[in-house]
Scaffold this motif. Structure first.
Motif, PDB file in Angstrom:
ATOM      1  N   ILE A 146       0.856  -1.188   0.000  1.00  0.00           N
ATOM      2  CA  ILE A 146       0.000   0.000   0.000  1.00  0.00           C
ATOM      3  C   ILE A 146       0.890   1.236   0.000  1.00  0.00           C
ATOM      4  O   ILE A 146       1.528   1.560   1.000  1.00  0.00           O
ATOM      5  CB  ILE A 146      -0.929   0.000   1.226  1.00  0.00           C
ATOM      6  CG1 ILE A 146      -1.770  -1.288   1.263  1.00  0.00           C
ATOM      7  CG2 ILE A 146      -1.829   1.232   1.212  1.00  0.00           C
ATOM      8  CD1 ILE A 146      -2.595  -1.443   2.529  1.00  0.00           C
ATOM      9  N   PRO A 188      -3.387  -4.571   6.627  1.00  0.00           N
ATOM     10  CA  PRO A 188      -1.927  -4.434   6.689  1.00  0.00           C
ATOM     11  C   PRO A 188      -1.344  -5.036   7.959  1.00  0.00           C
ATOM     12  O   PRO A 188      -1.938  -4.935   9.038  1.00  0.00           O
ATOM     13  CB  PRO A 188      -1.706  -2.911   6.636  1.00  0.00           C
ATOM     14  CG  PRO A 188      -3.007  -2.309   7.085  1.00  0.00           C
ATOM     15  CD  PRO A 188      -4.068  -3.269   6.639  1.00  0.00           C
ATOM     16  N   ILE A 191       3.938  -1.575   8.835  1.00  0.00           N
ATOM     17  CA  ILE A 191       3.900  -0.169   8.443  1.00  0.00           C
ATOM     18  C   ILE A 191       5.322   0.350   8.368  1.00  0.00           C
ATOM     19  O   ILE A 191       6.080   0.277   9.338  1.00  0.00           O
ATOM     20  CB  ILE A 191       3.082   0.682   9.434  1.00  0.00           C
ATOM     21  CG1 ILE A 191       1.636   0.168   9.516  1.00  0.00           C
ATOM     22  CG2 ILE A 191       3.091   2.151   9.014  1.00  0.00           C
ATOM     23  CD1 ILE A 191       0.798   0.867  10.573  1.00  0.00           C
ATOM     24  N   ARG A 239       9.980  -6.026   0.952  1.00  0.00           N
ATOM     25  CA  ARG A 239       8.545  -6.140   1.156  1.00  0.00           C
ATOM     26  C   ARG A 239       7.944  -7.235   0.256  1.00  0.00           C
ATOM     27  O   ARG A 239       7.060  -7.969   0.665  1.00  0.00           O
ATOM     28  CB  ARG A 239       7.852  -4.796   0.897  1.00  0.00           C
ATOM     29  CG  ARG A 239       8.290  -3.714   1.856  1.00  0.00           C
ATOM     30  CD  ARG A 239       7.552  -3.705   3.180  1.00  0.00           C
ATOM     31  NE  ARG A 239       7.191  -4.951   3.800  1.00  0.00           N
ATOM     32  CZ  ARG A 239       7.827  -5.527   4.803  1.00  0.00           C
ATOM     33  NH1 ARG A 239       8.921  -4.992   5.291  1.00  0.00           N
ATOM     34  NH2 ARG A 239       7.387  -6.636   5.342  1.00  0.00           N
ATOM     35  N   THR A 245       0.966  -7.958   3.633  1.00  0.00           N
ATOM     36  CA  THR A 245       0.477  -6.636   3.267  1.00  0.00           C
ATOM     37  C   THR A 245       1.115  -5.571   4.143  1.00  0.00           C
ATOM     38  O   THR A 245       1.118  -5.676   5.370  1.00  0.00           O
ATOM     39  CB  THR A 245      -1.052  -6.579   3.389  1.00  0.00           C
ATOM     40  OG1 THR A 245      -1.617  -7.500   2.447  1.00  0.00           O
ATOM     41  CG2 THR A 245      -1.575  -5.176   3.086  1.00  0.00           C
ATOM     42  N   ALA A 246       1.667  -4.550   3.489  1.00  0.00           N
ATOM     43  CA  ALA A 246       2.381  -3.500   4.205  1.00  0.00           C
ATOM     44  C   ALA A 246       2.012  -2.127   3.665  1.00  0.00           C
ATOM     45  O   ALA A 246       1.804  -1.949   2.464  1.00  0.00           O
ATOM     46  CB  ALA A 246       3.890  -3.707   4.077  1.00  0.00           C
ATOM     47  N   ILE A 247       1.943  -1.162   4.567  1.00  0.00           N
ATOM     48  CA  ILE A 247       1.791   0.242   4.194  1.00  0.00           C
ATOM     49  C   ILE A 247       3.187   0.845   4.076  1.00  0.00           C
ATOM     50  O   ILE A 247       4.024   0.659   4.959  1.00  0.00           O
ATOM     51  CB  ILE A 247       0.995   1.011   5.265  1.00  0.00           C
ATOM     52  CG1 ILE A 247      -0.434   0.461   5.382  1.00  0.00           C
ATOM     53  CG2 ILE A 247       0.968   2.511   4.953  1.00  0.00           C
ATOM     54  CD1 ILE A 247      -1.190   1.005   6.589  1.00  0.00           C
ATOM     55  N   VAL A 287      -3.206   0.499  -3.691  1.00  0.00           N
ATOM     56  CA  VAL A 287      -2.928  -0.872  -3.255  1.00  0.00           C
ATOM     57  C   VAL A 287      -2.448  -1.656  -4.472  1.00  0.00           C
ATOM     58  O   VAL A 287      -3.177  -1.783  -5.460  1.00  0.00           O
ATOM     59  CB  VAL A 287      -4.170  -1.545  -2.653  1.00  0.00           C
ATOM     60  CG1 VAL A 287      -3.784  -2.916  -2.075  1.00  0.00           C
ATOM     61  CG2 VAL A 287      -4.808  -0.671  -1.588  1.00  0.00           C
TER      62      VAL A 287
END
Length: 308
Positions: A146, A188, A191, A239, A245-247, A287
């Motif tokens: 993200i 997510p 972060i 990542r 899922t990562a911001i 996304v």
């Protein structure tokens, strides 16, 4: 006036095969997909997660967007429904609070083929057919990177200090809080943020909501990027390898590079939607959906959301 709604193709593995969830609606006496109307001030991803929970008792996070259906309701108004794929974990099934009620009489897990035959409406079947294409391509399980732009910051001409220390404005603080539900909808688990204060303040509300400690790094800071000392490629590569899922919160000039590196890391053929994904307004995010099992098969889908 157009009515907007959102829902999901909920899926899980049953006896080694992909099954999808259909609902038997009480009043309508039909077989459909879980969905519902957008509440005032709500974003479409939030609606999809909420409606799945309300109609099925299942807590889900969103995966790949599956498209949109539109049709005219009996009252003459047009209805537009956005759908996502949503994997249902065993824990979510065990925690389901569903009981037959005045809206939904029963839930049924079916093979994709049987679901296509069971659904009352062709428009629902078209959405499941798009999901079937993901299954056949082997990219059903996905995670997201993200790419998030920081919220509105104090302009440079109004701030006497290092650029990296410019704080969010009151509007920016409101934006940072407002985007939390939409970010949460995608589940997510990590972060990462630029070390700039405006980025760290942007992820603070979502960090608290998710009980995650953000990692601040110069790899995606604007100062490092402008001096040629950034490490966007290294960060993106990590990542992608992690497959969760990562911001990644960064700056307007840096975000196109982040998106480009995701495309390069996953062997994505040039697509217009990917190139536009880094062009974000303040507090906007894209996304980039990637396959868990085949991360080198390219970006599966891209979607962009702006603050409301």
């Amino acid at each position: 006036m157009t009515v907007f709604a959102a829902g999901a193709v909920c899926w899980r593995i049953v006896d080694g095969k992909v099954n999808v969830l259909v609902i038997h609606r009480t009043a309508h006496r039909d077989v459909s997909l879980p969905k519902g109307k957008v509440d005032p001030g709500e974003t479409l991803p939030v609606t999809a997660v909420r409606e799945v929970a309300e109609e099925t008792g299942l807590a889900v996070t969103l995966g790949v967007p599956l498209g949109v259906t539109n049709y005219t309701m009996p009252n003459g108004r047009e209805k537009v429904v956005h759908y996502w794929a949503a994997e249902v974990t065993d824990d979510a099934v065990n925690r389901s609070t569903f009981l037959p009620n005045g809206e939904v009489a029963a839930l049924e897990w079916l093979s994709v083929k049987r679901a296509l035959a069971a659904l009352t409406y062709e428009r629902d079947a078209e959405i499941v057919e798009r999901f079937r294409m993901l299954v056949e391509a082997g990219v059903t399980r996905t995670f997201g990177i993200i790419a998030l732009r920081h919220a509105k910051a104090t302009p440079p001409y109004q701030f006497d200090g290092p650029d990296s220390q410019r704080p969010l404005t009151e509007r920016g603080r409101l934006e940072a809080r407002a985007i939390v539900p939409a970010l949460r909808a995608f589940g997510p688990q990590k972060i990462v943020t630029s070390t700039a204060l405006r980025c760290r303040q942007t992820v603070e509300p979502v960090s608290k909501a998710l009980h995650l400690t953000p990692k601040a790094t110069d790899a995606v800071s604007q100062d490092a990027w402008e001096s040629g000392e950034g490490a966007v490629r290294d960060l993106v590569g990590k990542r992608v390898r992690k497959r969760v899922t990562a911001i990644v919160c960064s700056h307007g000039p840096v975000l196109p590079d982040i998106v480009r590196e995701v495309a390069l890391a996953t062997g994505t053929a040039p697509i217009a939607t990917a190139s536009r994904a880094g062009d974000l307004p303040v507090a906007g995010f894209s996304v980039l959906h990637l396959s868990v099992d085949l991360p080198g098969s390219g970006i599966v889908a891209v979607e962009t959301h702006e603050p409301r």
